[in-house]
Design a protein around this motif. Structure first.
Motif, PDB file in Angstrom:
ATOM      1  N   LYS A  70      10.694 -57.316 -23.013  1.00  0.00           N
ATOM      2  CA  LYS A  70      10.736 -56.169 -22.100  1.00  0.00           C
ATOM      3  C   LYS A  70      12.012 -55.381 -22.332  1.00  0.00           C
ATOM      4  O   LYS A  70      13.042 -55.935 -22.708  1.00  0.00           O
ATOM      5  CB  LYS A  70      10.722 -56.657 -20.631  1.00  0.00           C
ATOM      6  CG  LYS A  70       9.353 -56.965 -20.076  1.00  0.00           C
ATOM      7  CD  LYS A  70       9.365 -56.899 -18.552  1.00  0.00           C
ATOM      8  CE  LYS A  70       9.306 -55.457 -18.076  1.00  0.00           C
ATOM      9  NZ  LYS A  70       8.921 -55.330 -16.666  1.00  0.00           N
TER      10      LYS A  70
ATOM     11  N   TRP B 202      13.571 -55.847 -15.151  1.00  0.00           N
ATOM     12  CA  TRP B 202      12.848 -55.801 -13.859  1.00  0.00           C
ATOM     13  C   TRP B 202      11.422 -55.381 -14.089  1.00  0.00           C
ATOM     14  O   TRP B 202      11.057 -55.030 -15.197  1.00  0.00           O
ATOM     15  CB  TRP B 202      13.520 -54.828 -12.885  1.00  0.00           C
ATOM     16  CG  TRP B 202      13.821 -53.502 -13.453  1.00  0.00           C
ATOM     17  CD1 TRP B 202      12.944 -52.477 -13.700  1.00  0.00           C
ATOM     18  CD2 TRP B 202      15.117 -53.031 -13.873  1.00  0.00           C
ATOM     19  NE1 TRP B 202      13.601 -51.419 -14.225  1.00  0.00           N
ATOM     20  CE2 TRP B 202      14.931 -51.719 -14.360  1.00  0.00           C
ATOM     21  CE3 TRP B 202      16.388 -53.617 -13.886  1.00  0.00           C
ATOM     22  CZ2 TRP B 202      16.005 -50.977 -14.860  1.00  0.00           C
ATOM     23  CZ3 TRP B 202      17.434 -52.863 -14.376  1.00  0.00           C
ATOM     24  CH2 TRP B 202      17.244 -51.556 -14.850  1.00  0.00           C
TER      25      TRP B 202
ATOM     26  N   GLY C 245      10.409 -46.899 -16.598  1.00  0.00           N
ATOM     27  CA  GLY C 245      11.345 -48.010 -16.763  1.00  0.00           C
ATOM     28  C   GLY C 245      12.379 -48.105 -15.657  1.00  0.00           C
ATOM     29  O   GLY C 245      13.051 -49.129 -15.529  1.00  0.00           O
TER      30      GLY C 245
ATOM     31  N   GLU D 255      13.600 -53.647 -19.913  1.00  0.00           N
ATOM     32  CA  GLU D 255      14.477 -53.752 -18.750  1.00  0.00           C
ATOM     33  C   GLU D 255      14.227 -55.092 -18.070  1.00  0.00           C
ATOM     34  O   GLU D 255      13.113 -55.599 -18.113  1.00  0.00           O
ATOM     35  CB  GLU D 255      14.193 -52.642 -17.721  1.00  0.00           C
ATOM     36  CG  GLU D 255      14.263 -51.225 -18.262  1.00  0.00           C
ATOM     37  CD  GLU D 255      12.930 -50.752 -18.822  1.00  0.00           C
ATOM     38  OE1 GLU D 255      11.905 -51.387 -18.520  1.00  0.00           O
ATOM     39  OE2 GLU D 255      12.935 -49.761 -19.574  1.00  0.00           O
TER      40      GLU D 255
HETATM   41 MG    MG Z   1       9.288 -51.684 -15.847  1.00  0.00          MG
END
Ligand code: MG
Ligand code: CTP
Ligand code: K
Length: 180
Positions: free
Chosen positions: A176, A180, A116, A178
């Motif tokens: 998600k 990114w 992550g 995070e």
């Molecule tokens: Mg990721």
């Protein structure tokens, strides 16, 4: 001219853009590395699973088939000759995108980043490099005809922007962990 380049680049890369997002939605289950470590760290980590990789590759490949079906209508509406995808090209773009992302996780773990963690630059371009490389191997003639230098230049500029926008969107939607 610019519209045609951007439309062509976006269309040609769609089978590479969808796999990572499909993996987010479908991922889970057994990690590819089976929990194994190397040098005290996970080889890939729990974020790279067999199910996510298979789902992403399938989604990108199927999308290429759908794009071939609707391509003539969209080409006509835009007045742009959009590329069609030989099966090998769609599959190469999709699997290549997944492999690029997996390769990046390998690099992240080797550099001590946990699952992550962000790796600016690598996160935005890993799947592009993987997708282009495997498409080149799987369908070299198609690759050369489709990814001319101007189209490649648009891909390299446009993709990081799209990547940031879709990942922030997926984060805000709670899909998600995070942004990114
Ligand atoms: Mg990721
Ligand atoms: N995913 C998956 N299989 C893949 C790629 C992604 O199952 N081959 C799923 C996982 O649930 C993963 C999520 O999609 O957690 C988000 O993908 P990504 O951001 O690439 O993984 P991270 O969890 O951030 O792990 P890493 O640090 O290794 O990139
Ligand atoms: K990633």
């Amino acid at each position: 001219m610019v519209v045609s380049l951007v439309a062509t680049a976006f269309w040609a890369m769609l089978p590479a853009y969808v796999p990572n997002n499909a993996a987010v939605l479908a991922g889970g289950g057994r990690p590819i590395d089976g929990g194994r470590t190397w040098g005290g760290r996970r080889v890939l980590g729990d974020g790279k699973t067999w199910r996510g990789t298979a789902a992403g590759t399938l989604a990108g490949t199927l999308l290429a088939v759908v794009l071939n079906a609707v391509g003539p209508a969209v080409s006509g509406a835009l007045g742009v000759a959009l590329p069609t995808f030989p099966l090998a090209a769609g599959f190469g773009l999709a699997l290549g995108a997944m492999l690029g992302d997996i390769g990046a996780s390998f690099v992240k773990r080797r550099s001590g980043r946990e699952r992550g963690a962000a790796f600016p630059g690598l996160d935005q371009l890993d799947f592009v490099v993987g997708a282009l490389a495997l498409a080149f191997v799987a369908a070299p003639g198609w690759f050369a005809a489709t990814f001319t230098l101007p189209v490649l230049a648009v891909v390299l500029v446009m993709t990081p922007v799209l990547h940031v926008v879709t990942n922030v969107g997926a984060y805000l939607l709670g899909l998600k962990n995070e942004p990114w």
